[in-house]
Design a protein around this motif. Structure first.
Motif, PDB file in Angstrom:
ATOM      1  N   PRO A 184      16.976  -5.291 -10.273  1.00  0.00           N
ATOM      2  CA  PRO A 184      16.421  -5.986 -11.569  1.00  0.00           C
ATOM      3  C   PRO A 184      15.042  -6.336 -11.565  1.00  0.00           C
ATOM      4  CG  PRO A 184      18.523  -7.102 -10.602  1.00  0.00           C
ATOM      5  CD  PRO A 184      17.884  -5.860  -9.753  1.00  0.00           C
ATOM      6  N   ASN A 185      14.399  -6.458 -10.608  1.00  0.00           N
ATOM      7  CA  ASN A 185      12.983  -6.871 -10.311  1.00  0.00           C
ATOM      8  C   ASN A 185      12.268  -5.668  -9.768  1.00  0.00           C
ATOM      9  OD1 ASN A 185      12.667  -9.850 -11.160  1.00  0.00           O
ATOM     10  ND2 ASN A 185      14.228  -9.969  -9.502  1.00  0.00           N
ATOM     11  N   ALA A 186      11.038  -5.245 -10.314  1.00  0.00           N
ATOM     12  CA  ALA A 186      10.359  -4.223  -9.927  1.00  0.00           C
ATOM     13  C   ALA A 186       9.603  -4.668  -8.630  1.00  0.00           C
ATOM     14  CB  ALA A 186       9.337  -3.751 -10.909  1.00  0.00           C
ATOM     15  N   PHE A 187       9.115  -3.723  -7.846  1.00  0.00           N
ATOM     16  CA  PHE A 187       8.458  -3.902  -6.229  1.00  0.00           C
ATOM     17  C   PHE A 187       7.321  -4.972  -6.789  1.00  0.00           C
ATOM     18  CE2 PHE A 187       5.884  -3.859  -2.646  1.00  0.00           C
ATOM     19  CZ  PHE A 187       6.885  -3.624  -1.737  1.00  0.00           C
ATOM     20  N   TRP A 188       6.638  -4.760  -7.810  1.00  0.00           N
ATOM     21  CA  TRP A 188       5.354  -5.468  -7.844  1.00  0.00           C
ATOM     22  C   TRP A 188       5.863  -6.921  -8.158  1.00  0.00           C
ATOM     23  CZ3 TRP A 188       4.751  -8.693 -12.110  1.00  0.00           C
ATOM     24  CH2 TRP A 188       5.216  -8.241 -13.304  1.00  0.00           C
ATOM     25  N   THR A 202       6.635 -12.995  -3.576  1.00  0.00           N
ATOM     26  CA  THR A 202       6.362 -13.354  -2.182  1.00  0.00           C
ATOM     27  C   THR A 202       4.821 -14.016  -1.749  1.00  0.00           C
ATOM     28  OG1 THR A 202       7.938 -11.600  -1.635  1.00  0.00           O
ATOM     29  CG2 THR A 202       6.605 -12.439   0.220  1.00  0.00           C
ATOM     30  N   LEU A 203       3.842 -13.409  -2.481  1.00  0.00           N
ATOM     31  CA  LEU A 203       2.509 -13.904  -2.040  1.00  0.00           C
ATOM     32  C   LEU A 203       2.356 -15.264  -2.860  1.00  0.00           C
ATOM     33  CD1 LEU A 203       0.921 -10.454  -2.018  1.00  0.00           C
ATOM     34  CD2 LEU A 203       1.049 -11.910   0.091  1.00  0.00           C
ATOM     35  N   PHE A 204       2.700 -15.197  -4.051  1.00  0.00           N
ATOM     36  CA  PHE A 204       2.629 -16.451  -4.781  1.00  0.00           C
ATOM     37  C   PHE A 204       3.308 -17.705  -3.859  1.00  0.00           C
ATOM     38  CE2 PHE A 204       4.390 -19.783  -7.915  1.00  0.00           C
ATOM     39  CZ  PHE A 204       3.282 -19.871  -8.538  1.00  0.00           C
ATOM     40  N   THR A 205       4.545 -17.449  -3.568  1.00  0.00           N
ATOM     41  CA  THR A 205       4.991 -18.332  -2.840  1.00  0.00           C
ATOM     42  C   THR A 205       4.536 -18.817  -1.458  1.00  0.00           C
ATOM     43  OG1 THR A 205       7.337 -17.768  -3.840  1.00  0.00           O
ATOM     44  CG2 THR A 205       7.359 -19.080  -1.984  1.00  0.00           C
ATOM     45  N   ALA A 206       3.815 -17.913  -0.892  1.00  0.00           N
ATOM     46  CA  ALA A 206       3.174 -18.189   0.482  1.00  0.00           C
ATOM     47  C   ALA A 206       1.972 -18.854   0.065  1.00  0.00           C
ATOM     48  CB  ALA A 206       2.686 -16.719   1.020  1.00  0.00           C
ATOM     49  N   HIS A 207       1.246 -18.473  -1.104  1.00  0.00           N
ATOM     50  CA  HIS A 207       0.058 -19.074  -1.377  1.00  0.00           C
ATOM     51  C   HIS A 207       0.244 -20.514  -1.820  1.00  0.00           C
ATOM     52  CE1 HIS A 207      -3.586 -19.651  -4.299  1.00  0.00           C
ATOM     53  NE2 HIS A 207      -3.995 -19.657  -3.139  1.00  0.00           N
ATOM     54  N   TYR A 254       1.460  -7.021 -12.717  1.00  0.00           N
ATOM     55  CA  TYR A 254       0.356  -6.897 -11.765  1.00  0.00           C
ATOM     56  C   TYR A 254      -0.118  -5.555 -11.014  1.00  0.00           C
ATOM     57  CZ  TYR A 254       0.163 -12.078 -12.054  1.00  0.00           C
ATOM     58  OH  TYR A 254       0.092 -13.452 -12.414  1.00  0.00           O
ATOM     59  N   THR A 255      -1.261  -5.170 -11.156  1.00  0.00           N
ATOM     60  CA  THR A 255      -1.241  -3.959 -10.369  1.00  0.00           C
ATOM     61  C   THR A 255      -1.534  -4.090  -8.766  1.00  0.00           C
ATOM     62  OG1 THR A 255      -3.773  -4.222 -10.268  1.00  0.00           O
ATOM     63  CG2 THR A 255      -3.019  -3.077 -12.410  1.00  0.00           C
ATOM     64  N   ARG A 256      -1.334  -2.997  -8.175  1.00  0.00           N
ATOM     65  CA  ARG A 256      -1.482  -3.192  -6.780  1.00  0.00           C
ATOM     66  C   ARG A 256      -2.634  -3.691  -6.373  1.00  0.00           C
ATOM     67  NH1 ARG A 256       1.838   0.803  -3.751  1.00  0.00           N
ATOM     68  NH2 ARG A 256       2.116   1.962  -5.939  1.00  0.00           N
ATOM     69  N   THR A 257      -3.736  -3.293  -7.078  1.00  0.00           N
ATOM     70  CA  THR A 257      -5.025  -4.021  -6.729  1.00  0.00           C
ATOM     71  C   THR A 257      -5.043  -5.595  -6.701  1.00  0.00           C
ATOM     72  OG1 THR A 257      -6.181  -1.848  -7.212  1.00  0.00           O
ATOM     73  CG2 THR A 257      -7.568  -4.017  -7.357  1.00  0.00           C
ATOM     74  N   GLU A 307       0.799  -1.289   0.142  1.00  0.00           N
ATOM     75  CA  GLU A 307      -0.116   0.094   0.025  1.00  0.00           C
ATOM     76  C   GLU A 307       0.873   1.243  -0.054  1.00  0.00           C
ATOM     77  OE1 GLU A 307      -3.892  -1.765   2.368  1.00  0.00           O
ATOM     78  OE2 GLU A 307      -2.419  -0.783   3.473  1.00  0.00           O
ATOM     79  N   GLU A 308       1.976   1.437   0.705  1.00  0.00           N
ATOM     80  CA  GLU A 308       2.791   2.369   0.808  1.00  0.00           C
ATOM     81  C   GLU A 308       3.920   2.593   0.012  1.00  0.00           C
ATOM     82  OE1 GLU A 308       2.219   5.007   3.132  1.00  0.00           O
ATOM     83  OE2 GLU A 308       0.327   3.523   3.780  1.00  0.00           O
ATOM     84  N   CYS A 309       4.025   1.661  -1.109  1.00  0.00           N
ATOM     85  CA  CYS A 309       5.228   1.477  -2.019  1.00  0.00           C
ATOM     86  C   CYS A 309       4.846   2.923  -2.992  1.00  0.00           C
ATOM     87  CB  CYS A 309       4.981   0.438  -2.800  1.00  0.00           C
ATOM     88  SG  CYS A 309       6.716   0.430  -4.371  1.00  0.00           S
ATOM     89  N   PRO A 310       5.858   3.678  -3.360  1.00  0.00           N
ATOM     90  CA  PRO A 310       5.639   4.655  -4.334  1.00  0.00           C
ATOM     91  C   PRO A 310       5.586   3.938  -5.887  1.00  0.00           C
ATOM     92  CG  PRO A 310       7.455   5.336  -3.065  1.00  0.00           C
ATOM     93  CD  PRO A 310       7.131   3.703  -2.596  1.00  0.00           C
ATOM     94  N   ASP A 311       4.663   4.661  -6.551  1.00  0.00           N
ATOM     95  CA  ASP A 311       4.325   4.148  -7.751  1.00  0.00           C
ATOM     96  C   ASP A 311       5.865   3.901  -8.525  1.00  0.00           C
ATOM     97  OD1 ASP A 311       1.608   4.235  -7.419  1.00  0.00           O
ATOM     98  OD2 ASP A 311       1.448   6.230  -8.423  1.00  0.00           O
ATOM     99  N   GLU A 312       6.684   4.967  -8.730  1.00  0.00           N
ATOM    100  CA  GLU A 312       7.970   4.386  -9.239  1.00  0.00           C
ATOM    101  C   GLU A 312       8.863   3.468  -9.035  1.00  0.00           C
ATOM    102  OE1 GLU A 312       8.931   7.664  -5.951  1.00  0.00           O
ATOM    103  OE2 GLU A 312       7.268   7.423  -7.449  1.00  0.00           O
ATOM    104  N   VAL A 313       8.452   3.218  -7.510  1.00  0.00           N
ATOM    105  CA  VAL A 313       9.208   1.930  -7.196  1.00  0.00           C
ATOM    106  C   VAL A 313       8.546   0.555  -7.510  1.00  0.00           C
ATOM    107  CG1 VAL A 313      10.044   0.499  -5.191  1.00  0.00           C
ATOM    108  CG2 VAL A 313      10.288   3.107  -5.104  1.00  0.00           C
ATOM    109  N   TRP A 314       7.149   0.881  -7.421  1.00  0.00           N
ATOM    110  CA  TRP A 314       6.169  -0.114  -7.813  1.00  0.00           C
ATOM    111  C   TRP A 314       6.621  -0.600  -9.162  1.00  0.00           C
ATOM    112  CZ3 TRP A 314       3.088  -3.489  -5.319  1.00  0.00           C
ATOM    113  CH2 TRP A 314       2.089  -4.308  -5.949  1.00  0.00           C
ATOM    114  N   LEU A 315       6.824   0.227 -10.253  1.00  0.00           N
ATOM    115  CA  LEU A 315       6.980   0.076 -11.487  1.00  0.00           C
ATOM    116  C   LEU A 315       8.215  -0.312 -11.737  1.00  0.00           C
ATOM    117  CD1 LEU A 315       4.369   2.588 -13.002  1.00  0.00           C
ATOM    118  CD2 LEU A 315       3.944   0.288 -12.779  1.00  0.00           C
ATOM    119  N   GLY A 316       9.259   0.055 -11.272  1.00  0.00           N
ATOM    120  CA  GLY A 316      10.615  -0.153 -11.577  1.00  0.00           C
ATOM    121  C   GLY A 316      11.756  -0.111 -10.359  1.00  0.00           C
ATOM    122  N   GLY A 317      12.618   1.007 -10.819  1.00  0.00           N
ATOM    123  CA  GLY A 317      13.637   1.484 -10.005  1.00  0.00           C
ATOM    124  C   GLY A 317      15.071   0.766 -10.395  1.00  0.00           C
ATOM    125  N   THR A 318      15.907   0.490  -9.437  1.00  0.00           N
ATOM    126  CA  THR A 318      17.316   0.245  -9.951  1.00  0.00           C
ATOM    127  C   THR A 318      17.365  -1.215  -9.811  1.00  0.00           C
ATOM    128  OG1 THR A 318      18.228   0.741  -7.743  1.00  0.00           O
ATOM    129  CG2 THR A 318      18.422   2.342  -9.320  1.00  0.00           C
TER     130      THR A 318
END
Length: 143
Positions: A50-54, A60-65, A108-111, A37-48
Motif C-alpha cells: 500500500p505504500n511505495a518504497f519512497w 523512516t528518515l522523517f521519524t529518525a530526524h 519525493y525523488t530519490r535525490t 540507492e539500490e531500489c529499482p525504480d518500479e519499486v520506488w514508485l509503487g509495487g504491491t
C-alpha cells in the motif's frame, strides 16, 4: 553501568553508551542509504504494498530526524519537507475524511530522500552527545 532495580542491564558503562549508540545509528543509516540507492525504480514508485518504497524510506528518515531532536517542540523539518498534507510523514494511515489538505505529499525523488538522509547522518553525533541518556524523560510525551 546502566542499571535498574535488579542491577546492571547492560555490560557497558554509561560513558561507553554514546559511542555505541552513534555506531548503531550510523550503521542503520548506511544500510538505509544503500537500500535507497539500490531500489529499482518500479519499486520506488509503487509495487504491491500500500505504500511505495519512497514513502517508507521518507517515513523512516522523517521519524529518525524527529528523534534526533531533544523534543518535538525543537524539531525543525528539513528544507524539502512538505508539511501541508494530512500525512506529512508520507505513510497511508487513517485520515481526516473532512480534511481540506491533500492526503500525502507529492512524490519525493530519490535525490530528495537522500538529502534528508544526509541531514540525519550529519546530526547523529552531536545529537547523541547532547542527550541525557540517564534521564527518565526523553522529551517526547508519548514515551
Amino acid at each position: 553501568m546502566a542499571q535498574n532495580e535488579a542491577g546492571p542491564i547492560l555490560p557497558v558503562s554509561n560513558d561507553e553508551l554514546p559511542s555505541i549508540i552513534k555506531s548503531q545509528i550510523h550503521a542503520s543509516l548506511a544500510m538505509m542509504r544503500e537500500a535507497i540507492e539500490e531500489c529499482p525504480d518500479e519499486v520506488w514508485l509503487g509495487g504491491t504494498h500500500p505504500n511505495a518504497f519512497w514513502q517508507i524510506a521518507y517515513h523512516t528518515l522523517f521519524t529518525a530526524h524527529v528523534y534526533l531532536h531533544p523534543t518535538l517542540k525543537e524539531f525543525r523539518p528539513w528544507a524539502g519537507h512538505q508539511a501541508d498534507v494530512q500525512q506529512p510523514d508520507a505513510l497511508r494511515t487513517p485520515v481526516d475524511a473532512d480534511g481540506s489538505l491533500p492526503l500525502l505529499p507529492a512524490l519525493y525523488t530519490r535525490t530528495q530522500v537522500l538529502e534528508l538522509w544526509s541531514v540525519c547522518e550529519q546530526m547523529v553525533d552531536e545529537a547523541i552527545d547532547s542527550f541525557d541518556l540517564e534521564s527518565e524523560e526523553c522529551g517526547f510525551s508519548w514515551y
